[in-house]
Design a protein around this motif. Sequence first.
Motif, PDB file in Angstrom:
ATOM      1  N   PHE A  68      19.707  -1.521 -14.535  1.00 43.23           N
ATOM      2  CA  PHE A  68      18.342  -1.579 -15.864  1.00 43.23           C
ATOM      3  C   PHE A  68      17.304  -1.980 -15.260  1.00 43.23           C
ATOM      4  N   ALA A  69      17.249  -3.398 -15.180  1.00 40.65           N
ATOM      5  CA  ALA A  69      16.441  -4.440 -14.339  1.00 40.65           C
ATOM      6  C   ALA A  69      16.505  -3.857 -13.567  1.00 40.65           C
ATOM      7  N   GLY A  70      17.670  -3.949 -12.353  1.00 44.30           N
ATOM      8  CA  GLY A  70      16.827  -4.030 -11.150  1.00 44.30           C
ATOM      9  C   GLY A  70      15.603  -2.445 -10.733  1.00 44.30           C
ATOM     10  N   LEU A  71      15.471  -1.316 -11.860  1.00 46.34           N
ATOM     11  CA  LEU A  71      14.934  -0.459 -11.667  1.00 46.34           C
ATOM     12  C   LEU A  71      13.752  -0.405 -12.511  1.00 46.34           C
ATOM     13  N   VAL A  72      13.248  -1.180 -12.772  1.00 48.48           N
ATOM     14  CA  VAL A  72      12.172  -2.238 -14.165  1.00 48.48           C
ATOM     15  C   VAL A  72      11.359  -2.539 -13.350  1.00 48.48           C
ATOM     16  N   ALA A  73      11.961  -3.417 -12.549  1.00 52.74           N
ATOM     17  CA  ALA A  73      11.613  -4.383 -11.936  1.00 52.74           C
ATOM     18  C   ALA A  73      10.489  -4.157 -10.072  1.00 52.74           C
ATOM     19  N   GLY A  74      11.885  -3.475 -10.022  1.00 51.92           N
ATOM     20  CA  GLY A  74      11.563  -2.921  -8.844  1.00 51.92           C
ATOM     21  C   GLY A  74       9.807  -1.989  -9.013  1.00 51.92           C
ATOM     22  N   ALA A  75      10.187  -0.956  -9.765  1.00 49.92           N
ATOM     23  CA  ALA A  75       9.091  -0.346  -9.870  1.00 49.92           C
ATOM     24  C   ALA A  75       8.446  -0.556 -10.014  1.00 49.92           C
ATOM     25  N   CYS A  76       8.054  -1.522 -10.592  1.00 52.65           N
ATOM     26  CA  CYS A  76       6.376  -2.071 -11.103  1.00 52.65           C
ATOM     27  C   CYS A  76       6.438  -3.290 -10.500  1.00 52.65           C
ATOM     28  N   SER A  77       7.274  -3.471  -9.715  1.00 61.79           N
ATOM     29  CA  SER A  77       6.643  -4.622  -8.110  1.00 61.79           C
ATOM     30  C   SER A  77       6.265  -3.900  -7.069  1.00 61.79           C
ATOM     31  N   MET A  78       6.618  -2.513  -6.510  1.00 63.45           N
ATOM     32  CA  MET A  78       6.220  -1.385  -6.105  1.00 63.45           C
ATOM     33  C   MET A  78       5.122  -0.738  -6.071  1.00 63.45           C
ATOM     34  N   ALA A  79       4.811  -0.575  -7.851  1.00 63.48           N
ATOM     35  CA  ALA A  79       3.532   0.016  -8.173  1.00 63.48           C
ATOM     36  C   ALA A  79       2.600  -1.488  -7.387  1.00 63.48           C
ATOM     37  N   ILE A  80       2.472  -1.915  -8.033  1.00 63.09           N
ATOM     38  CA  ILE A  80       1.556  -3.625  -8.330  1.00 63.09           C
ATOM     39  C   ILE A  80       1.177  -3.540  -6.731  1.00 63.09           C
ATOM     40  N   GLY A  81       1.857  -4.098  -5.563  1.00 65.85           N
ATOM     41  CA  GLY A  81       2.490  -4.014  -4.551  1.00 65.85           C
ATOM     42  C   GLY A  81       1.256  -2.812  -3.655  1.00 65.85           C
ATOM     43  N   GLU A  82       1.978  -1.682  -4.361  1.00 66.30           N
ATOM     44  CA  GLU A  82       1.141  -0.052  -4.018  1.00 66.30           C
ATOM     45  C   GLU A  82      -0.699  -0.350  -4.013  1.00 66.30           C
ATOM     46  N   PHE A  83      -0.794  -0.823  -5.337  1.00 66.24           N
ATOM     47  CA  PHE A  83      -2.329  -0.261  -5.688  1.00 66.24           C
ATOM     48  C   PHE A  83      -3.118  -1.487  -5.273  1.00 66.24           C
ATOM     49  N   VAL A  84      -2.408  -2.763  -5.409  1.00 65.59           N
ATOM     50  CA  VAL A  84      -3.082  -4.034  -4.335  1.00 65.59           C
ATOM     51  C   VAL A  84      -3.629  -3.440  -3.072  1.00 65.59           C
ATOM     52  N   SER A  85      -2.501  -3.154  -2.486  1.00 67.37           N
ATOM     53  CA  SER A  85      -2.394  -2.571  -1.071  1.00 67.37           C
ATOM     54  C   SER A  85      -3.821  -1.897  -0.936  1.00 67.37           C
ATOM     55  N   VAL A  86      -3.482  -0.137  -1.751  1.00 65.43           N
ATOM     56  CA  VAL A  86      -4.250   0.744  -1.549  1.00 65.43           C
ATOM     57  C   VAL A  86      -5.650  -0.054  -1.868  1.00 65.43           C
ATOM     58  N   TYR A  87      -6.138  -0.306  -2.789  1.00 63.34           N
ATOM     59  CA  TYR A  87      -7.769  -0.566  -3.519  1.00 63.34           C
ATOM     60  C   TYR A  87      -7.826  -1.746  -2.222  1.00 63.34           C
ATOM     61  N   SER A  88      -7.424  -2.397  -2.032  1.00 59.21           N
ATOM     62  CA  SER A  88      -8.018  -3.434  -0.184  1.00 59.21           C
ATOM     63  C   SER A  88      -8.702  -2.310   0.662  1.00 59.21           C
ATOM     64  N   GLN A  89      -7.274  -1.379   0.846  1.00 52.95           N
ATOM     65  CA  GLN A  89      -8.118  -0.020   2.118  1.00 52.95           C
ATOM     66  C   GLN A  89      -9.104   0.046   0.831  1.00 52.95           C
ATOM     67  N   LEU A  90      -8.754   0.573   0.289  1.00 57.19           N
ATOM     68  CA  LEU A  90     -10.347   1.330  -0.139  1.00 57.19           C
ATOM     69  C   LEU A  90     -12.006   0.534  -0.022  1.00 57.19           C
ATOM     70  N   ASP A  91     -11.863  -0.665  -0.381  1.00 57.04           N
ATOM     71  CA  ASP A  91     -12.777  -1.256  -0.223  1.00 57.04           C
ATOM     72  C   ASP A  91     -13.430  -1.273   0.602  1.00 57.04           C
ATOM     73  N   ILE A  92     -12.076  -1.615   2.084  1.00 53.11           N
ATOM     74  CA  ILE A  92     -12.806  -1.604   3.200  1.00 53.11           C
ATOM     75  C   ILE A  92     -13.140  -0.420   3.643  1.00 53.11           C
ATOM     76  N   GLU A  93     -12.939   0.941   3.216  1.00 58.19           N
ATOM     77  CA  GLU A  93     -13.338   2.283   3.490  1.00 58.19           C
ATOM     78  C   GLU A  93     -14.973   2.355   3.430  1.00 58.19           C
ATOM     79  N   LEU A  94     -14.777   1.984   1.802  1.00 57.50           N
ATOM     80  CA  LEU A  94     -16.035   2.283   0.628  1.00 57.50           C
ATOM     81  C   LEU A  94     -17.534   1.526   1.926  1.00 57.50           C
ATOM     82  N   ALA A  95     -16.935   0.139   2.269  1.00 56.88           N
ATOM     83  CA  ALA A  95     -18.280  -1.133   2.449  1.00 56.88           C
ATOM     84  C   ALA A  95     -17.882  -0.412   4.680  1.00 56.88           C
ATOM     85  N   GLN A  96     -17.300   0.002   5.266  1.00 60.91           N
ATOM     86  CA  GLN A  96     -18.083   0.922   6.321  1.00 60.91           C
ATOM     87  C   GLN A  96     -18.298   2.134   6.083  1.00 60.91           C
TER      88      GLN A  96
END
Length: 208
Positions: free
Chosen positions: A66-94
């Motif tokens: 259960f600890a692995g599920l919660v920690a992994g899901a949070c890590s995946m969500a935060i990592g994906e959010f930061v990555s996609v937000y960076s991509q969004l900023d680049i595309e908007l700037a372009q």
Amino acid sequence: MASNSNSRPPSPLGLEQDQEFDYSKRSQWLRAAVLGANDGLVSTASLMMGVGAVKHAIKAMILAGFAGLVAGACSMAIGEFVSVYSQLDIELAQMRREEKRAGVVALGGDDEKREGLPNPIQAAAASALAFSVGAMVPLLAASFITEYKVRVGAVVAAVSAALVAFGWLGAALGRAPVVRSTARVLVGGWLAMALTFGLTKLIGSKGL
């Protein structure tokens, strides 16, 4: 008769391209979801096997999973959010640079240009959900089985079946050789669980 056979006009090229593009986008999202679920499956199962190597109690394995599920899901969500937000900023700037070069003033209601841009919140939620779905497989397999050896066997069997399913689905979506890709995913999952179990067992036996 000849006029009837030719009465239906051919499909516009643009429509065919749109359909192909839509399929490609769906395929990429599904493939990412399969990979996320596979990650949740293997990491959570390996964590449970590692803890189970030194702690045979069902509570210890379930809590670790259960600890692995919660920690992994949070890590995946935060990592994906930061990555996609960076991509969004680049595309908007372009987009702004292209509009400036074209002498176009961007209006606040120009939604058509932006509806195809990546959505960080949606991507984060999808990533966390996919990870959680995979992580639930070993957790459910180990639940309510008090006998240690039976519990470990149930986890390995359930994870193996899920690895085969995820491997087949990932290969089908990526149009890769199904047997080879499925075998690679299955063997990789087995190795992850075996290494985690063996190394944790070794460290536990040394009293570290």
